[in-house]
Motif scaffolding. Structure first.
Motif, mmCIF file in Angstrom:
data_model
loop_
_atom_site.group_PDB
_atom_site.id
_atom_site.type_symbol
_atom_site.label_atom_id
_atom_site.label_comp_id
_atom_site.label_asym_id
_atom_site.label_seq_id
_atom_site.Cartn_x
_atom_site.Cartn_y
_atom_site.Cartn_z
ATOM 1 N N PHE A 117 10.493 2.590 7.702
ATOM 2 C CA PHE A 117 9.281 2.636 6.890
ATOM 3 C C PHE A 117 8.822 4.077 6.688
ATOM 4 O O PHE A 117 8.946 4.911 7.587
ATOM 5 N N VAL A 118 8.310 4.345 5.491
ATOM 6 C CA VAL A 118 7.688 5.623 5.148
ATOM 7 C C VAL A 118 6.187 5.383 5.029
ATOM 8 O O VAL A 118 5.745 4.517 4.266
ATOM 9 N N GLU A 119 5.411 6.128 5.779
ATOM 10 C CA GLU A 119 3.963 5.949 5.758
ATOM 11 C C GLU A 119 3.343 6.656 4.562
ATOM 12 O O GLU A 119 3.612 7.830 4.307
ATOM 13 N N LEU A 120 2.502 5.954 3.838
ATOM 14 C CA LEU A 120 1.719 6.507 2.735
ATOM 15 C C LEU A 120 0.268 6.505 3.194
ATOM 16 O O LEU A 120 -0.415 5.479 3.157
ATOM 17 N N GLN A 121 -0.179 7.644 3.654
ATOM 18 C CA GLN A 121 -1.500 7.730 4.267
ATOM 19 C C GLN A 121 -2.603 7.523 3.240
ATOM 20 O O GLN A 121 -2.498 7.944 2.091
ATOM 21 N N ASP A 122 -3.704 6.871 3.676
ATOM 22 C CA ASP A 122 -4.895 6.640 2.839
ATOM 23 C C ASP A 122 -4.555 5.919 1.544
ATOM 24 O O ASP A 122 -5.199 6.101 0.524
ATOM 25 N N THR A 123 -3.514 5.086 1.575
ATOM 26 C CA THR A 123 -3.009 4.458 0.357
ATOM 27 C C THR A 123 -3.011 2.942 0.507
ATOM 28 O O THR A 123 -2.696 2.403 1.573
ATOM 29 N N ASP A 124 -3.368 2.272 -0.591
ATOM 30 C CA ASP A 124 -3.320 0.809 -0.621
ATOM 31 C C ASP A 124 -2.810 0.369 -1.983
ATOM 32 O O ASP A 124 -2.859 1.129 -2.958
ATOM 33 N N PHE A 125 -2.293 -0.851 -2.025
ATOM 34 C CA PHE A 125 -1.876 -1.482 -3.278
ATOM 35 C C PHE A 125 -2.668 -2.779 -3.399
ATOM 36 O O PHE A 125 -2.480 -3.698 -2.604
ATOM 37 N N TYR A 126 -3.550 -2.806 -4.383
ATOM 38 C CA TYR A 126 -4.454 -3.947 -4.491
ATOM 39 C C TYR A 126 -3.704 -5.175 -5.019
ATOM 40 O O TYR A 126 -3.012 -5.115 -6.027
ATOM 41 N N GLY A 127 -3.902 -6.307 -4.331
ATOM 42 C CA GLY A 127 -3.318 -7.562 -4.768
ATOM 43 C C GLY A 127 -1.857 -7.722 -4.394
ATOM 44 O O GLY A 127 -1.262 -6.885 -3.708
ATOM 45 N N PHE A 128 -1.267 -8.841 -4.811
ATOM 46 C CA PHE A 128 0.148 -9.146 -4.604
ATOM 47 C C PHE A 128 0.511 -9.186 -3.118
ATOM 48 O O PHE A 128 1.597 -8.770 -2.705
ATOM 49 N N ALA A 188 6.673 -3.623 1.241
ATOM 50 C CA ALA A 188 5.851 -2.705 2.037
ATOM 51 C C ALA A 188 4.800 -3.540 2.738
ATOM 52 O O ALA A 188 4.625 -4.733 2.459
ATOM 53 N N PHE A 189 4.086 -2.902 3.669
ATOM 54 C CA PHE A 189 2.945 -3.582 4.258
ATOM 55 C C PHE A 189 1.799 -2.589 4.419
ATOM 56 O O PHE A 189 2.011 -1.406 4.659
ATOM 57 N N GLY A 221 4.499 -7.939 -1.764
ATOM 58 C CA GLY A 221 5.686 -8.297 -2.497
ATOM 59 C C GLY A 221 5.921 -7.415 -3.700
ATOM 60 O O GLY A 221 7.059 -7.064 -4.029
ATOM 61 N N THR A 222 4.846 -7.036 -4.398
ATOM 62 C CA THR A 222 4.917 -6.155 -5.562
ATOM 63 C C THR A 222 3.988 -4.981 -5.336
ATOM 64 O O THR A 222 2.835 -5.164 -4.921
#
Length: 797
Positions: free
Chosen positions: A341-352, A377-378, A392-393
């Motif tokens: 896993f690659v960490e994406l700090q302070d990041t979110d993906f809304y929905g899905f 991703a999670f 999932g997306t």
């Protein structure tokens, strides 16, 4: 004689030729037309001159047929016949044909748009542009009944009195404003593959969003005072509330819904309300596998291991460059695929979200995603107990320091985690000018134990690189640096706004030795930073925000830049130590020049420039900042002066940042301001908006003219007068035309009578009840009109 006869005949012949009328027409009969070559001439103009319609440039050698506000500096369309389908710049034509059909023909004769009104009265039909901006085709034989009108076919904009109904919607690209089946007005992203509502906040219920679904009318209207009302209980107000201002409600191509107000002085549009305060809240801006940021301009970046699908269109998102895919995954795959896993700090993906798991540890969340082939991703948040969101997306990605979590991207084990993310600046939105921070996405990943020597070698190179950078900075700064000061140094190189440590400011001020002033918000000290720059350091009192919230607010304030505002260079936030670092303004504050009896009184020209500069600074805060700032403590002590007596407003960052979408005002936890300058709504516990600053400015303006503290005026018996009583007395004097008796007697009659009259008029308007007060934009315009007079006559009684 014969020569004169010939000339007279020629003139009569010219008069007989049906030349186009120079006067603009607001109604035409059948058979009228306009070619694109005459795009400088309007097809129609409303009778009051507010609106025009005709050809408008839509690109290189491309035109559209549109309606626009005639007083604007640019032809910003409020309605377009052929959005997205422009016609050629040669031989195209708009025609109101003999059969009553309004048609737009391209250069090759193809009709690209038509009103489809042929046969609805034939040649008896007329076309007109009303004062409301509505383009109407009507039948005079039926009393002027409209057979077609542009108000029924909106594009991306509503003008005052134009309704948005359940049958219509505003559209800009993939974004639209419409009434859904629940009778609620929403913003929708409807892309090629994904569709989602994003305003009002989909996480909240209707009642939490202050909306209702039990209405059948489904109608919304912007009125001429700047209030937009919708049948679902939505009511929003423009920041410059009041009649007489030209406005429009537009859904922009960044997905935000805004009210724009037209400045009569500059002809430019300014944002007076916006649905989304955070631009990245609009979904689909950056497409799939991309991250949206606002810092301070809008920016899109691809996920690690991804590249843009279309460099000209971020909405198409990014595609993976990875050789392996998460589709052949899981412990039962043959052969089993390994992932990390690659960490994406302070990041979110809304929905899905594939699932929502509560009270889950980070390791269990990671294991869950590894075992799900559809998990790309999670996201993981520590909200009391851990919350896990397998994704999932990867759509609607955004990065914000206010997000208390991170997203972990699932990548093949062979993926190089040291590679920086591809990052490209995207389209920006109108707002504050500032240099973006193009920091790469922070990456972390698992170590591959099969390659210990390779990673050891990479680590040695990294340490050497860091030592080299630190040594270079040591020579540049002339002193040894700690890692935090090294970071601050790079921040200074990237931009002028920075975060200071408490140790930095303690050293810069000599342990807070030289005090410049103090007030309710804190104490100000003189300091020297960055090899000689003199600054003012303010130790704040009563600040309750945590470090992250304070940092976020100060970052916004640090982007504010105007010649009549004190520049904020940086801040410090370490536990209880909350400090601001300001531009040092050397000529003290206005009160020391205006009320002091031991120094030369301010000349009239300086007073007028100070009044005008203060008005311009407040107008910038109220009308031009992307984040609308209400000062809440306008007074002479907070108006600093340069050596040239240029006014600079201080302490504007200490009040709560207001939201443009607040319907009636801002709620503060306590009263703010200084007695004598506070608007009555503070004491009455009424909603607070920018009009509190207008009131305070009115008091200051009256003090600039009179040279006396309004809060210290007394009767003959020594009883203190309230501001309202002082204003009533001033109104009686102004009504008698005796302006000179109110002007500071210390300047011995050396003042401009017209300017004094206007300043008194404005100051008294500002002290009126809330709804009657002008906006700071209107005040700045009124004062500017008298600024450049060649003569400055003294008052004569």
């Amino acid at each position: 004689m014969a020569r004169y006869v010939i000339c007279l005949a020629f003139i009569l012949l010219l008069a007989a030729v049906p030349w186009p009328s120079a006067a603009a027409q607001h109604a035409l009969g059948a058979g009228s037309s306009l070619t694109v070559e005459d795009h400088g001439r309007p097809f129609l103009t409303s009778s009051d001159g507010s609106f025009s319609c005709g050809f408008q440039e839509a690109g290189e050698n491309a035109f559209s047929f549109s309606v626009w506000y005639a007083g604007a500096a640019e032809k910003t369309a409020v309605w377009t016949a052929n959005p997205g389908v422009p016609v050629s710049g040669q031989s195209s034509r708009i025609s109101f044909r003999g059969d009553g059909n309004l048609a737009l023909d391209d250069a090759n004769g193809t009709t690209v748009w038509e009103s489809k009104t042929s046969g609805s009265g034939g040649g008896a039909l007329t076309i007109s542009l009303l004062d409301t901006g509505n383009l109407v085709i009507s039948d005079p034989s039926t009393g002027g009944r409209a057979v077609w009108q542009s108000f029924d076919w909106p594009t991306d904009t509503l003008v005052p009195s134009q309704p948005l109904t359940k049958e219509t919607r505003l559209v800009a690209g993939y974004f639209s404003l419409y009434y859904d089946n629940d009778n609620v007005l929403r913003l929708l992203y409807d892309g090629p593959e994904v569709s989602s509502n994003y305003w009002p906040n989909p996480d909240y219920s209707l009642f939490e969003n202050n909306r209702i679904g039990y209405n059948t009318s489904r109608i919304g209207v912007l009125d001429d005072t700047g209030v937009f009302r919708s049948s679902d209980n939505l009511v929003v107000e423009a920041s410059d509330l009041g009649p007489g201002i030209k406005r429009r409600l537009t859904i922009d191509h960044d997905g935000n819904l805004r009210i724009y107000s037209l400045s009569t002085s500059t002809g430019a549009w300014t944002v007076s309300w916006a649905a989304l305060q955070q631009p990245c809240s609009a979904q689909g801006l950056c497409g799939e596998n991309a991250i949206c940021e606002y810092q301070p301009s809008l920016r899109c970046s691809c996920l690690p291991g991804h590249e843009m699908v279309n460099p000209r269109d971020w909405s198409q998102g990014c595609k993976p460059m990875l050789s392996s895919s998460t589709t052949s995954c899981g412990i039962h795959a043959t052969p089993p695929e390994k992932f990390k896993f690659v960490e994406l700090q302070d990041t979110d993906f809304y929905g899905f979200d594939l699932a929502v798991n509560f009270s889950v540890s980070f390791e269990d969340c990671k294991k869950l995603c590894l075992e799900m082939c559809s998990c790309a991703a999670f996201s993981y948040r520590l909200a009391g107990t851990g919350v896990c969101y397998p994704k999932g997306t990867l759509f609607n990605g955004y990065r914000s320091p206010n997000y208390a979590g991170s997203t972990h991207l699932k990548v093949p084990y062979s993926f190089d985690t040291s590679a920086a993310a591809t990052s490209v600046s995207a389209r920006g939105t109108a707002g504050l000018a500032c240099n973006p921070n193009d920091d790469p996405v922070a990456l972390t990943g698992s170590q591959d134990n099969r390659w210990p020597y390779l990673f050891a070698f990479a680590g040695v190179l990294g340490v050497l690189d860091l030592l080299f950078i630190a040594t270079g900075w040591w020579f540049l700064s002339g002193k040894q640096s700690t890692p935090s000061s090294l970071e601050a140094g790079y921040t200074m190189l990237r931009g002028q706004f920075r975060r200071f440590t408490y140790r930095d400011l303690k050293a810069a001020t000599g342990n807070f030795k030289e005090e410049l002033g103090r007030g309710g918000s804190g104490v100000v000290y003189r300091g020297v930073v960055d090899q000689g720059r003199v600054v003012a350091v303010k130790k704040l009192a009563g600040v309750e925000q945590g470090d992250e919230e304070f940092w976020a607010e100060m970052t916004v304030i640090g982007r504010i830049n105007h010649m009549n505002l004190v520049r904020t260079w940086g801040f410090c936030s370490e536990g209880r130590h909350k400090m601001l670092v300001y531009e040092y303004v050397e000529n003290e504050s206005l009160d020391r020049h205006l009320f002091a009896t031991d120094r030369r009184p301010l000349p009239w020209d300086d007073r007028y420039r100070i009044a005008l500069g203060t008005a311009r600074g407040l107008a910038y805060l109220h009308h031009e900042c992307l984040e609308w700032v209400v000062h809440c403590d306008v007074k002479p002590e907070n108006i600093l002066l340069t050596r040239e007596f240029v006014a600079k407003i201080a302490d504007f960052g200490l009040a709560k940042l207001s939201k443009r979408d607040d319907r009636s005002g801002v709620e503060f936890s306590r009263m703010r301001g200084t007695l004598g300058y506070m608007a009555p709504e503070w004491a009455l516990n009424l909603p607070i908006n920018a009009k509190v600053d207008v009131y305070s400015y009115g008091i200051v303006l009256l003090e600039i003219v009179t040279g006396r503290r309004i809060s210290q005026q007394t009767t003959a018996d020594g009883v203190l007068l309230e501001a309202g009583q002082v204003a009533q007395a001033a109104r009686r004097v102004v009504a008698r035309g005796d302006v000179g008796s109110l002007v500071d007697s210390r300047i011995q009659g050396q003042f401009n009578a017209r300017q004094a009259q206007e300043m008194l008029r404005i100051s008294l308007l500002c002290i009126e009840e809330k709804k009657k007060r002008p906006t700071m934009d209107e005040i700045a315009k009124a004062l500017t009109e008298l600024d450049d007079e060649d003569e400055h006559p003294a008052y004569r009684s």
